[in-house]
Design a protein around this motif. Structure first.
Motif: not given
Length: 499
Positions: A33-38, A61-62, A58-59
């Motif tokens: 999830s920390s690597k997610c973007e729009d 929100e990113r 979390n994904a």
């Protein structure tokens, strides 16, 4: 890329009508999830200890708006949920689709077995590159191609990483990939959508069996055998006691190599040699059509098996025999029976042997060479694989003249706890042992203790350049420590002679 194209051949249900989402554009895929973007699609993987579903919010929100899920969970209304039976299987197919099914554009050679995978894959790369076939490597030591290196978290990377690496290799002109295929990688569906041209089986012995790994040896064997249902061509070590079971489960055509049993490639007339910078072996190779001599700068029977596997691949790929023979003469793998030419009166060897089977193999191999004392410096990892400690201790106390018990990757466990477990095996043994929990000091002590004709093995860490201590990887090079210790010993001896 369109969601429709990424999900090709993936079975799923959705919380949204398909006509509303089929043209949704996806920027990339993430399972962290920390690597997610729009514009990312997030794949929630259920692992042994971590459930990716917990990180879906979390994904979101990113910037992720498309989610691959096994279980429903609450997300905002604009989230597109795609439900699958197994998110790992889905990730494998999605990754292959996203990167354009790159393995179909490569000759992928997969190597599986308990021992020998790293050596075989690197030998294959050395030989094929010298033959003019641009070949990359994926495995325990990392990813290598065109002089580039990338660290990998697992012997067999996660499916997304694997297909990304394949695509990068293709873009760099790579034509062939030699990769380690671990039983865990097969079990976790990381290679499910890899188009293997060739599969190699080296050997099998009990390992990676436990609560977080394989539940039984039969399950372990079954995962290894599965590789031979994914490949077009199989190459099998016919001398291994489990070879027949691998062959029975294979769906590809099979050829064999061996020493004791009749095979398509057999090694005969084996002779061992020793030099300050290498331990080698020469042998004759017999095929249906001819017999020729070969030499490798690695010791023992297991090295011959590794070489035969490589020769089988070369034969299948129609590599010129003379190129293969010459390339194998100089092929070496960092941290695999690696001889350090630091002392002219003793042989210092670094090896990755970290379980009972591999340690027994290297120690028994070294005993075939003339030597004074056989000394082994080793420990075992902290916090897990406690059964290995007894295996290692039993083998070392039986095969060695002297052992130095030290730390490996202790992590959060006190190294002395591990050492005490290993030391139990030395009760009643003729093998002496020294305890030194600081591995750097232990290496320095081993170099200091070396006598004329000794063979000293630093076992367990092999190629690793760091040590895991209390959750942190600390830079640690056995090679550099040994070199520095040897220099100090030599300087002291010279000073003593001059005084």
């Amino acid at each position: 890329m369109r969601l429709l194209d990424i999900m090709n051949e993936v079975e799923f249900n959705s919380n949204k009508p398909w006509d509303e989402i089929q043209n949704t554009e996806i920027k990339d895929i993430a399972y962290n999830s920390s690597k997610c973007e729009d514009g990312y699609i997030f794949v929630a993987i259920k692992g042994e200890t971590v459930d990716g579903h917990k990180y879906a919010q979390n994904a979101y929100e990113r910037g992720a708006r498309v989610f691959i899920l096994q279980n429903d969970l609450e997300l905002d209304e604009d989230a597109i949920k795609l439900f699958v039976n197994d998110s790992r299987i889905a990730l494998s197919k999605m990754s292959a689709n996203y990167f354009g099914n790159p393995s179909k554009e490569l000759k992928v050679i997969g190597v599986t077995g308990t021992k020998g995978k790293t050596t075989i894959t690197n030998y294959i790369s050395s030989v094929l590159n010298k033959a003019g076939l641009n070949t990359g490597v994926i495995g325990t030591n990392g990813t290598f191609y065109n002089g580039k290196k990338e660290k990998t978290l697992n012997t067999t990377p996660e499916s997304y990483e694997l297909h990304r690496i394949f695509r990068n290799m293709i873009d760099g002109g790579v034509k062939c990939v030699s990769m380690e295929v671990s039983s865990g990688g097969i079990m976790m569906e990381r290679v499910k959508d890899v188009d293997f041209d060739t599969a190699i089986f080296s050997n099998l012995s009990p390992d990676h069996i436990g609560p977080k790994e394989h539940p039984t040896f039969e399950h372990y064997l079954g995962c290894k055998a599965k590789l031979f249902t994914l490949a077009k061509h199989g190459i099998i070590n016919i001398d291994d006691k489990y070879a027949d079971q691998i062959i029975e489960r294979a769906t590809c055509d099979i050829e064999t190599f061996g020493i004791d049993n009749k095979a398509d490639l057999n090694a005969q007339n084996i002779e061992y040699s020793r030099a300050i910078d290498s331990l080698g072996v020469s042998f004759d190779v017999k095929t249906i059509d001819e017999t020729f001599n070969a030499y490798i700068c690695a010791p023992g029977t297991f090295s011959i098996y590794n070489a035969l596997a490589v020769m089988s691949v070369c034969k299948y790929l129609k590599i010129e025999k003379n190129i293969m023979i010459e390339a194998l003469k100089s092929a070496k793998v960092k941290g695999r029976v690696e001889v350090l030419p630091v002392l002219d009166y003793a042989t210092i060897i670094i090896d990755y042997a970290h379980n009972g089977v591999s340690l027994e193999s290297i120690l028994q191999t070294l005993k075939q060479y003339d030597h004074n004392r056989l000394i082994c410096l080793f420990g075992s990892v902290g916090g897990r694989t406690e059964l290995r400690r007894k295996e290692l201790g039993d083998v070392a106390s039986r095969e060695c003249d002297l052992c130095i018990l030290t730390s490996d990757n202790p992590d959060f466990e006190d190294p002395m706890n591990v050492i005490k477990d290993i030391a139990d095996s030395f009760k009643g043994s003729d093998c002496e042992y020294i305890v030194e929990p600081d591995r750097k000091v232990a290496i320095e002590k081993a170099i200091e203790l070396a006598q004329e004709g000794d063979m000293i093995v630093f076992a367990g860490k092999g190629h690793e350049e760091s040590q895991l201590i209390k959750g942190e990887w600390i830079p640690f090079s056995e090679t550099e420590i040994a070199k520095e210790a040897a220099r100090n010993i030599i300087e002291k001896k010279m000073e003593k002679q001059l005084s």
